[in-house]
Design an enzyme around this catalytic site. Sequence first.
Site, PDB file in Angstrom:
ATOM      1  N   ASN A 300       0.816  -1.223   0.000  1.00 54.73           N
ATOM      2  CA  ASN A 300       0.000   0.000   0.000  1.00 54.73           C
ATOM      3  C   ASN A 300       0.843   1.263   0.000  1.00 54.73           C
ATOM      4  O   ASN A 300       0.524   2.247  -0.675  1.00 54.73           O
ATOM      5  CB  ASN A 300      -0.906   0.075   1.220  1.00 54.73           C
ATOM      6  CG  ASN A 300      -2.177  -0.738   1.052  1.00 54.73           C
ATOM      7  OD1 ASN A 300      -2.996  -0.754   1.948  1.00 54.73           O
ATOM      8  ND2 ASN A 300      -2.347  -1.419  -0.072  1.00 54.73           N
ATOM      9  N   TYR A 301       1.903   1.254   0.777  1.00 55.78           N
ATOM     10  CA  TYR A 301       2.732   2.458   0.831  1.00 55.78           C
ATOM     11  C   TYR A 301       3.599   2.573  -0.408  1.00 55.78           C
ATOM     12  O   TYR A 301       3.973   3.674  -0.820  1.00 55.78           O
ATOM     13  CB  TYR A 301       3.507   2.536   2.151  1.00 55.78           C
ATOM     14  CG  TYR A 301       2.531   2.786   3.283  1.00 55.78           C
ATOM     15  CD1 TYR A 301       1.960   4.048   3.434  1.00 55.78           C
ATOM     16  CD2 TYR A 301       2.089   1.765   4.110  1.00 55.78           C
ATOM     17  CE1 TYR A 301       0.998   4.282   4.404  1.00 55.78           C
ATOM     18  CE2 TYR A 301       1.128   1.990   5.081  1.00 55.78           C
ATOM     19  CZ  TYR A 301       0.583   3.248   5.228  1.00 55.78           C
ATOM     20  OH  TYR A 301      -0.378   3.479   6.181  1.00 55.78           O
TER      21      TYR A 301
END
Length: 666
Positions: A300-301
Site C-alpha cells: 500500500n505504501y
Amino acid sequence: MKIFRYMTAALCALSLAMAAKAQELRTEVFDLLDLDAPGLEQVKALHEQGDDQGAAAALLTYYRGRKDVVTPEIKDAAKVKISKEDQKLADDGMVHTFFVHKGYQPSYNYGEDIDWRYWPVQDNELRWQLHRHKWWIPMGKAYRVSGDEKYAEEWTRQYIDWIRKNPYFRLTEAQKATATQQQLDDHQNTRYAWRPLEVSTRIQDQTNMFQLFIDSPHFTPEFLTEFLLNYYKHAEFILNNYSEGGNHLLFEAQRMIYAGTFFKELKAAKTWLQSGIDVLNKQIKIQVYEDGGQFELCPNYHLASIGIFLKALAVADMNGFRDAFPKSYTDTVEKMIEFYANICFPDYENPCFSDAKLRGKSEMQKNYKQWSKVFPDNQFIKYLATEGKEGALPEYKSKGFLKTGFFVFRNSWAEDAVQMVVKAGPPAFWHNQPDNGTFELWYNGSKLFADSGSYVYEGNKEVNELRNWFRATNSHNTLTYRGENLETTDSKTLLWQPEGEVQILVTENQSYKNLKHRRSVFFVDGRYFVIVDEAIGKQEGPVSLYYQMPKGKVENSRDDMHFATEFDNGSNMKLQVFSDGKLSMKKEEGWVSTAYRKRAKRMKVSFTVRKESEEPVRYITVIVPKQEAGNNPSIKAKFIGGFNENGVKVQVKVGKEKKVLEYQLD
Ligand code: MG
C-alpha cells in the site's frame, strides 16, 4: 412579501456579521506577501496608505480573478461535480458528524460546540485523522453544486473554530511540572492536531477548498487574512518539522510543492517549493531500491509513493516546472509501477503483506489508465490499463526483486495461473511486519493463502493488542521459535532461479540470536510447490512452522499432517507437512483482514518439532493447487541425506510422479 425579503436580507447581514465577528483582520499577512508580485499593485498601494481593510479586499479580488495556478483536483471550480458519498460527508459535516475514518462507521458527532479533542475509541488514527478535515472538500463541492451559502458559512465557521481550539502548543518536561490542566491538554492535543502528516494533508486540501469557496460572500477579506496566516504557519511548520523518513516525508514534500505553487504570492513560497522538490529528488533515491521496491516493504505504501511522485510531477507539468525532476525520477516511478504490477495477482489485487489493505480492481484499473498516460510507451502498463486489449505482457513469467526481497513464481499471467509471491527482504520500518519467508498463493481465480493483513494501527492497549495479533510472525506462513516474533528481519537471497522446469528460491534469515531460518522454495513444473524449511543453530526448544488456512471448509488429519480445502469455486489445494523430526500439529483461531477494522475468521495451524540438540530441525511442505475438491493426490516427501549447509536434496512423490529436487550453493 417585501417585509419578508427585508427580513431575509437583514438576517443574512446579521449572520455574516456574526461569522465575521469570529474572524479578524490579520494585518501580519501583508508582511508575508511579496507586494511587488504582479497583480498585487493595488494591494500594495492600499497597504502603504494604511488601509489594510481595503488592501485585504483588493487581495481577495485578486485571488478571485487569478487563473494561472492550477491543482490536479480542481481544474475549474465552476464545473465540479459531487458524488453521493461526498454529499453525505458534506451534510453530515454541517451538523458536526465528521467523517474521520472508514474503519469507524457510522461517523461520530463532535457536538454543537465542536469538541476537537473528542476521542470515542482510543485508536490514534481516529484522533489524528480528525485533523485532516475530510468533509471540508465535500462541503466545498456541495456549495459549488447547490450554490447554497449555508455550506460556505459553516465551513468558514468551522475553519476559524479549528484555528482557535487547536493552537500549536508544546511544553518542555520542566514546564509540565507547573503547567495548568488547559496547558497540558493543549500540549497533548498538539501531538494529534499538528502531526506533520496531518499538517501536510491540510496544506494540500486547503488549496482545493480555497478554490471552491473563494467566491462566497462568507469568504470575506478578514477570513482571507485568517486563512493565509494559518496556511503560512502550516507550510513553515512542515519546513521545520519534516518527518524523518518513509512515506510521511514523501507526502509532506509533495504537499509543500502545492503550497509553494499555489500561494506563490507569499514570500516564502519559493523556499517551500524548492524544499518539496529537493526532498522528493533526494528521497526517491533513498526510499526506492534499484529493483523498484519502496523500502517500507508494504504494497500500500509502495502504491501511495507512486501516487506521491506522480502528483508532484502533475503539479510541475501544470505549472511549468517539469525540469525540476530529472529523467531518473520518472524512470524510477516507471520501475515502481512494474514492481507493483508484478507482485499483484491476475485480478489486479495486491498481497496484503505488512500493513497493506486490499486494493480492488476498479481502483487499480483507474491507476493504470492514469499511469499509461504518463508512460505511453510502456506496453505492460498499457496492457493492464486496457485489460489486455492493447499493450503486451512481459516475456518473463517468474520475477524476483532481489533487493526488496519480493519474489514472484508464476506459470502464466492469466486468471487460471498458479502464482506465489514470497516476501523475504531487508530490515524495514514501522509498517513492515516480522514475516520473513511468508507468502501469498493464488490459483485459478482466487487466493489460497492470503496474508492476515494488519487490521489496525496503534492506540491504547486494546487497539495495540489487536494490531500485535495481525503483525505477529505466527500469523504468517513462516517458521518461528516458540511461536515468538522474529528478532531480526534481514533475509539474504542465496539462490534465485526463475526459469526452467524446477524454479528455486533459497532465502535465509537470522530469525533469532541462535536460530537461522533457511527456506528453499521449489516451483515444480509450474504446478506445485515444495518448501523446505531448515532451522539452524544451537537454540533448543519448540520450532514451529505456521500456515494460515484459507477461510471455508478445510478437512485435515493429524495422521499424515495434511490439510485440503473443499471449495466449489475451482480453486483448491492440498498441503502436507513432513519432517525428519517428531511432528505435532495444532489448530487455532486465525483471522484475515483486508481493510482497516474489517476481519474474517479462519484457521491458523502450526506444525512443531522440538529441537533437542544443535542438529537442525527440517521440514518439507508440499502444496498442490488443484481444481476439484476431494480426490486428493497422495503426497510423500523425504530428505535424502543429512543436513548440508551448502544445499538441499529431497525426494517428493505427488500421485504417481516421483521427483528429486536439489540444489547446490556455490
Ligand atoms: Mg502480514
